[in-house]
Design a protein around this motif. Structure first.
Motif, PDB file in Angstrom:
ATOM      1  N   PHE A  17      -0.647  -5.504  -8.365  1.00 40.84           N
ATOM      2  CA  PHE A  17      -0.198  -6.400  -7.317  1.00 40.84           C
ATOM      3  C   PHE A  17      -1.114  -6.280  -6.107  1.00 40.84           C
ATOM      4  O   PHE A  17      -1.631  -5.204  -5.795  1.00 40.84           O
ATOM      5  N   HIS A  18      -1.274  -7.400  -5.436  1.00 41.71           N
ATOM      6  CA  HIS A  18      -2.125  -7.460  -4.249  1.00 41.71           C
ATOM      7  C   HIS A  18      -1.671  -6.475  -3.184  1.00 41.71           C
ATOM      8  O   HIS A  18      -2.477  -5.914  -2.455  1.00 41.71           O
ATOM      9  N   GLU A  45      -5.764  -9.196  -9.259  1.00 42.69           N
ATOM     10  CA  GLU A  45      -4.703  -8.918  -8.288  1.00 42.69           C
ATOM     11  C   GLU A  45      -3.688 -10.038  -8.312  1.00 42.69           C
ATOM     12  O   GLU A  45      -4.042 -11.217  -8.248  1.00 42.69           O
ATOM     13  N   VAL A  46      -2.420  -9.654  -8.416  1.00 39.43           N
ATOM     14  CA  VAL A  46      -1.322 -10.629  -8.424  1.00 39.43           C
ATOM     15  C   VAL A  46      -0.716 -10.661  -7.033  1.00 39.43           C
ATOM     16  O   VAL A  46      -0.280  -9.628  -6.522  1.00 39.43           O
ATOM     17  N   ARG A  47      -0.702 -11.841  -6.440  1.00 35.27           N
ATOM     18  CA  ARG A  47      -0.117 -11.922  -5.101  1.00 35.27           C
ATOM     19  C   ARG A  47       1.402 -11.894  -5.209  1.00 35.27           C
ATOM     20  O   ARG A  47       1.985 -12.632  -5.985  1.00 35.27           O
ATOM     21  N   LEU A  48       2.010 -11.026  -4.426  1.00 39.42           N
ATOM     22  CA  LEU A  48       3.472 -10.955  -4.425  1.00 39.42           C
ATOM     23  C   LEU A  48       4.005 -12.077  -3.554  1.00 39.42           C
ATOM     24  O   LEU A  48       3.633 -12.173  -2.386  1.00 39.42           O
ATOM     25  N   ILE A  95       8.569 -13.429  -9.138  1.00 37.93           N
ATOM     26  CA  ILE A  95       7.586 -12.357  -9.327  1.00 37.93           C
ATOM     27  C   ILE A  95       7.073 -12.339 -10.764  1.00 37.93           C
ATOM     28  O   ILE A  95       5.867 -12.212 -11.015  1.00 37.93           O
ATOM     29  N   GLU A 136       4.519 -15.102 -11.327  1.00 40.00           N
ATOM     30  CA  GLU A 136       3.203 -14.794 -10.774  1.00 40.00           C
ATOM     31  C   GLU A 136       2.472 -13.776 -11.637  1.00 40.00           C
ATOM     32  O   GLU A 136       1.251 -13.870 -11.843  1.00 40.00           O
ATOM     33  N   PHE A 137       3.227 -12.814 -12.126  1.00 40.35           N
ATOM     34  CA  PHE A 137       2.631 -11.760 -12.933  1.00 40.35           C
ATOM     35  C   PHE A 137       2.083 -12.322 -14.242  1.00 40.35           C
ATOM     36  O   PHE A 137       0.980 -11.980 -14.674  1.00 40.35           O
ATOM     37  N   ILE A 175       2.001  -1.201 -11.788  1.00 42.35           N
ATOM     38  CA  ILE A 175       3.137  -1.947 -11.235  1.00 42.35           C
ATOM     39  C   ILE A 175       3.909  -1.040 -10.296  1.00 42.35           C
ATOM     40  O   ILE A 175       4.313   0.057 -10.683  1.00 42.35           O
ATOM     41  N   THR A 213       7.546  -1.890  -3.777  1.00 40.04           N
ATOM     42  CA  THR A 213       6.293  -2.016  -3.037  1.00 40.04           C
ATOM     43  C   THR A 213       6.457  -1.411  -1.656  1.00 40.04           C
ATOM     44  O   THR A 213       7.567  -1.311  -1.119  1.00 40.04           O
ATOM     45  N   LEU A 241      10.703  -4.385  -7.352  1.00 38.19           N
ATOM     46  CA  LEU A 241      10.197  -5.279  -8.396  1.00 38.19           C
ATOM     47  C   LEU A 241      11.020  -5.100  -9.673  1.00 38.19           C
ATOM     48  O   LEU A 241      11.548  -4.030  -9.937  1.00 38.19           O
TER      49      LEU A 241
END
Lengths: 473, 454
Positions: free
Chosen positions: A160-161, A184-187, A197, A200-201, A220, A224, A231
């Motif tokens: 995650f970002h 990178e996955v933006r939350l 979420i 996006e993932f 993961i 966060t 998450l």
């Protein structure tokens, strides 16, 4: 073996529920708790009282609203006292301690953690300094797999970002040079549901296959750090398994003591959590659980010592002469949490209910909103700051934090998020919300702490000040 | 007495000025420590034990422990404030003092890490990367180390260098020894062997004071030989260095030098410094635990490797105050420790009819003393059991080294066990008499190590 029962203030004699649990049948030793389930209902007639709790945290700065348990955690006096006892034992006769007590003590702590997290095998449980160290351990072995060709150059790792900055740097140090690419996955934040979420993932996993390779490793967060959200790790891991991701590492830095942690149920390959954040350990100790550690021949502590090659748990238990006392107090921590109604479960529930209640109170007072629904937070919650404060940069957010510390005796971390989407982003009556506070709730907090924060922000607004105008010295 | 600053107010520590040069001896204003004070400073040591093993775990006086507690409480009181306002300053202060103590040129050259084992991982990781990145070549490039290198360091060389494809050349060392020349000769031979085998020595790992058996290695000469023979880099593992032997970075001339401060410099567990001479490759050193400060130089990286208890790294100023209560400061302490350990070693050797493992000039604060051959020490397990027996039955704490006899000599009269005795400020002659008497008793009762395995 250290017997805390010598100190009457630490062990009020409990009334047994079953005869065979009657501590009067034998000395109440710290190691007893290593073999009981720590989630069992505590046997107490007298749960810890309010004055007891005040006493346990009387070393905290008085008259200070400490609403940032999330960053550095907290440790009650009785656990500090147990730690001191271990420390003095070492200093008294270190050779004897090293040969006869240290290893046993660490094993007891590991056994206690194993029971706490429902692990199968104590060999799978290692104690290290902190999640940052655990990340270095896991990422070094990922790096080696890229370097030796087991993972290919067009393979990727995903995270995650908003992963913790130290861990992001670790990925940069160990994986980048070895040849892997990083997705990178933006939350989404503020976030409304787990589904946002997960969606996006999944998109991130697709991006990881763009170069014709596979996503080999997923990191993961369980909770966060900034912005702070719980998450849906179980679902995310399920998605990873479906996509054939080789290894999943859950960074649960905040989890133990704030959300239930069942490593079998979560089923990650690696799971780390700091014990000093929400589980009352002194700085610093964390556990790293490795699924089927016996099969992991290439997992090593980076500080190589005599125990090299004997498995991570043993390697971590001796990384040269150091102070291992934070690793030795886990049984004492269990004694402490079991003085509370409902034990650690009760503490988690009350912290959660309390932080949601206070977060809601703040959001209502300021005319803002929460960063996530209550079910997506544990003992921390993000609360929007009034847009009139004009949080326009990370520096603004830091100025506000420092100002609150110095001028209002409030400790609370602040977060800046630039405008992303004018249609979606949250607003209050004066404009877009770009700043948040992350409030924590731990057993030493009172509602008064949060009212002080409410009033401080309202005062700043009444004075017509914005972040960039706030004095910080 | 150590200053009783009220750290809970956060005042005194932030008001400490960074000393330009540490006072190395008591001034007129500071009274020399009395016997009673000294007793009190170490009153937490187990009085029933003759503690003649300072070399393994060191020691920490009560006033320094108290200082450590104050730092810990300062952090626990308000950790965010501590992190933002106190920690970095405190570590820089400690590093500055160390820089002056070891005669480094610049404080950037001094990083603080947990222990010498960690420092070894830092240096060897850099070597491993050089192999991975193709700057060093498998089958060609090698690392040289002494046969008596510390066990953990040997494993670290195996983990980081051998795994990466580097060759490892061990320098055999004779023991017992009669002069430093024996070591210098063996070292030269090892370098020549490397050369004639077509190897390039990229790194030499040299102990300053070996652990077991313990002797002072002529590091200055060995570093000079390394320079003559174009060895790329020299790493001196001086786990026992500071407070035990002379530690001068300009004199010794190594590229990397590490020493524990919790062994002979009165710090609590644990703290060590890693010196890295300023040149182009020193920016390549990284702490293996990567955190926010990655890329800002090893010293800054090491000062924050995630949330931990850094208090042992913060008490160096208080330790300096402590040592300056002794006549001659740390130099005086070293000199007296050396004189006493040699005297006691010779007393024991005379009492038992044995010998010292090396001449006095090759001892610092530790000495290897031969144990009577009739004790029948035949293997490493024997020494471990004998050590435990001495601890449990006689209240003597002393590590023992097994020295296999040369094959041609019959085992009968040959000394095969050596005790490594240490002397630190808290030791008394009674400690060594107790050891002498314990061994005499064992000898007189016809004891042999074989009895311990039953």
């Amino acid at each position: 073996m250290i017997t805390l029962s010598n100190n009457p203030t630490l062990n009020p004699v409990p009334m047994p529920q079953d005869d065979d649990e009657d501590p009067r049948n034998g000395a109440v030793e710290a190691n007893d708790h290593a073999h009981q389930s720590p989630l069992k209902k505590p046997r107490l007639t007298r749960p810890i009282s309010e004055p007891d709790i005040l006493q346990e945290f009387s070393h905290h700065q008085q008259g200070f609203a400490r609403i940032n348990n999330g960053s550095f955690g907290s440790c009650p006096r009785s656990v500090l006292s147990a730690q001191n006892t271990w420390h003095l034992r070492f200093l008294q006769q270190p050779d004897e301690f090293f040969f006869n007590s240290l290893r046993k003590g660490i094993l007891e702590s590991r056994a206690a953690v194993k029971a706490l997290i429902n692990a199968d095998d104590v060999d799978d449980v290692s104690l290290v300094d902190n999640a940052t160290t655990a990340a270095a351990i896991v990422l070094q072995q990922v790096g080696r797999q890229f370097a030796d060709g087991s993972f290919r150059k067009n393979d990727a790792v995903i995270m995650f970002h908003c992963a913790f900055p130290a861990v992001k740097k670790s990925i940069g140090a160990y994986i980048g040079p070895a040849g892997g690419s990083v997705v990178e996955v933006r939350l989404p934040f503020p976030v409304r549901s787990d589904e946002e979420i997960i969606a996006e993932f999944k998109k991130g996993l697709e991006r990881g296959k763009i170069n014709g390779g596979r996503v080999r490793f997923a990191m993961i967060d369980h909770i966060t750090s900034m912005p702070s959200v719980v998450l849906p790790v179980r679902e995310l891991i399920r998605v990873c398994r479906e996509e054939g991701v080789d290894q999943v590492f859950v960074d649960g830095a905040h989890s133990i003591g704030s959300v239930p942690v069942d490593v079998k149920e979560i089923d990650a390959d690696f799971y780390v959590s700091n014990l000093y954040k929400w589980f009352f350990a002194p700085p610093a100790v964390a556990f790293l659980h490795c699924k089927n550690s016996k099969g992991l021949v290439d997992l090593h502590h980076p500080v190589v010592s005599q125990e090299y090659g004997k498995g991570l748990a043993l390697e971590s238990s001796w990384v040269g002469n150091r102070d291992y006392t934070p690793q030795l107090v886990v049984p004492s921590i269990l004694e402490f949490v079991n003085r509370f109604e409902g034990g650690i479960k009760g503490i988690m529930k009350r912290n959660h209910d309390g932080v949601v209640k206070m977060g809601t109170m703040l959001a209502e007072s300021w005319g803002t909103m929460l960063g996530s629904p209550p079910e997506m937070c544990a003992s921390m919650i993000m609360v929007g700051l009034p847009s009139r404060l004009c949080v326009t940069s990370d520096d603004d957010a830091m100025s506000l934090r420092t100002h609150l510390r110095v001028y209002h005796r409030i400790e609370v971390p602040t977060y800046y998020q630039a405008l992303r989407n004018e249609d979606r982003d949250p607003k209050d009556k004066d404009g877009f919300i770009t700043g948040y506070v992350r409030i924590s709730r731990q057993i030493y907090n009172t509602d008064e702490d949060y009212h002080r924060l409410k009033n401080a922000i309202n005062q700043i607004l009444e004075d017509g000040k914005i972040c960039s105008m706030l004095p910080v010295e | 007495m150590a200053t009783h600053n009220n750290h809970l107010n956060g005042d005194a520590i932030s008001n400490r000025h960074v000393s330009k040069k540490p006072k190395l001896a008591p001034t007129a204003a500071v009274a020399v420590i009395t016997e009673a004070d000294l007793q009190s400073e170490f009153s937490h040591h187990d009085p029933a034990v003759a503690r003649i093993n300072n070399g393994s775990f060191g020691c920490c006086p009560a006033s320094v422990i108290a200082s450590q507690r104050r730092w810990q409480l300062l952090n626990l009181r308000q950790p965010d404030h501590f992190y933002f306002n106190e920690l970095k300053k405190g570590i820089l202060h400690s590093r500055t003092i160390i820089k002056d103590l070891v005669n480094a040129e610049h404080v950037d050259e001094i990083s603080i890490v947990d222990n010498a084992t960690t420092a070894a991982a830092v240096v060897l990781q850099q070597t491993a990367w050089a192999f991975h990145e193709g700057r060093f070549h498998k089958g060609v490039d090698a690392v040289v180390m002494l046969h008596y290198a510390y066990g953990s360091v040997k494993k670290s060389v195996e983990a980081y260098v051998s795994r990466a494809g580097g060759d490892v050349i061990e320098v055999p060392l004779p023991f017992p020894l009669t002069s430093p020349n024996e070591i210098i000769t063996e070292f030269r031979c090892a370098l020549e062997r490397a050369k004639s085998g077509g190897k390039t020595v990229r790194l030499a790992v040299i102990d300053h004071v070996t652990s077991m058996p313990s002797v002072v290695i002529p590091v200055k000469e060995l570093v000079r030989i390394c320079r003559e023979e174009s060895v790329d880099k020299v790493f001196v593992d001086a786990a026992h260095g500071i407070g035990c032997t002379s530690v001068d970075m300009q004199e010794i001339g190594a590229d990397f030098y590490t020493s524990n401060l919790h062994k002979w410099f009165f710090c609590p567990p644990s703290i060590a410094f890693l010196y890295s001479r300023k040149n182009s490759s020193s920016c390549d050193l990284h702490h293996p635990v990567v955190s926010h400060e990655y890329g800002n130089g090893l010293a800054v990286e090491s000062a924050w490797i995630g949330n931990r208890d850094y208090s042992a790294q913060l008490v160096v100023p208080d330790v300096l105050e402590f040592v300056n209560r002794f006549e001659g400061g740390i130099q005086g302490i070293k000199r007296r420790n050396h004189e006493k350990v040699v005297e006691m070693g010779q007393m024991l050797a005379a009492a038992w009819g044995t010998h010292l493992g090396s001449p006095p000039e090759m001892c610092a604060s530790m000495a290897m003393v031969g144990l009577p051959a009739c004790l029948g020490i035949k293997c490493d397990l024997d020494v471990a059991r004998l050590r435990t027996h001495l601890r449990d039955e006689f209240g003597v704490e002393v590590p023992i080294y097994f020295r296999a006899p040369a094959a041609a000599i019959s085992a009968g009269d040959v000394v095969t066990g050596y005790a490594r005795i240490s002397h630190q400020v808290y030791n008394k002659v009674e400690d060594y008499y107790k050891f002498r008497d314990a061994v005499d008793q064992l000898v007189n009762s016809g004891f042999t190590c074989a009895q311990l395995s039953t």
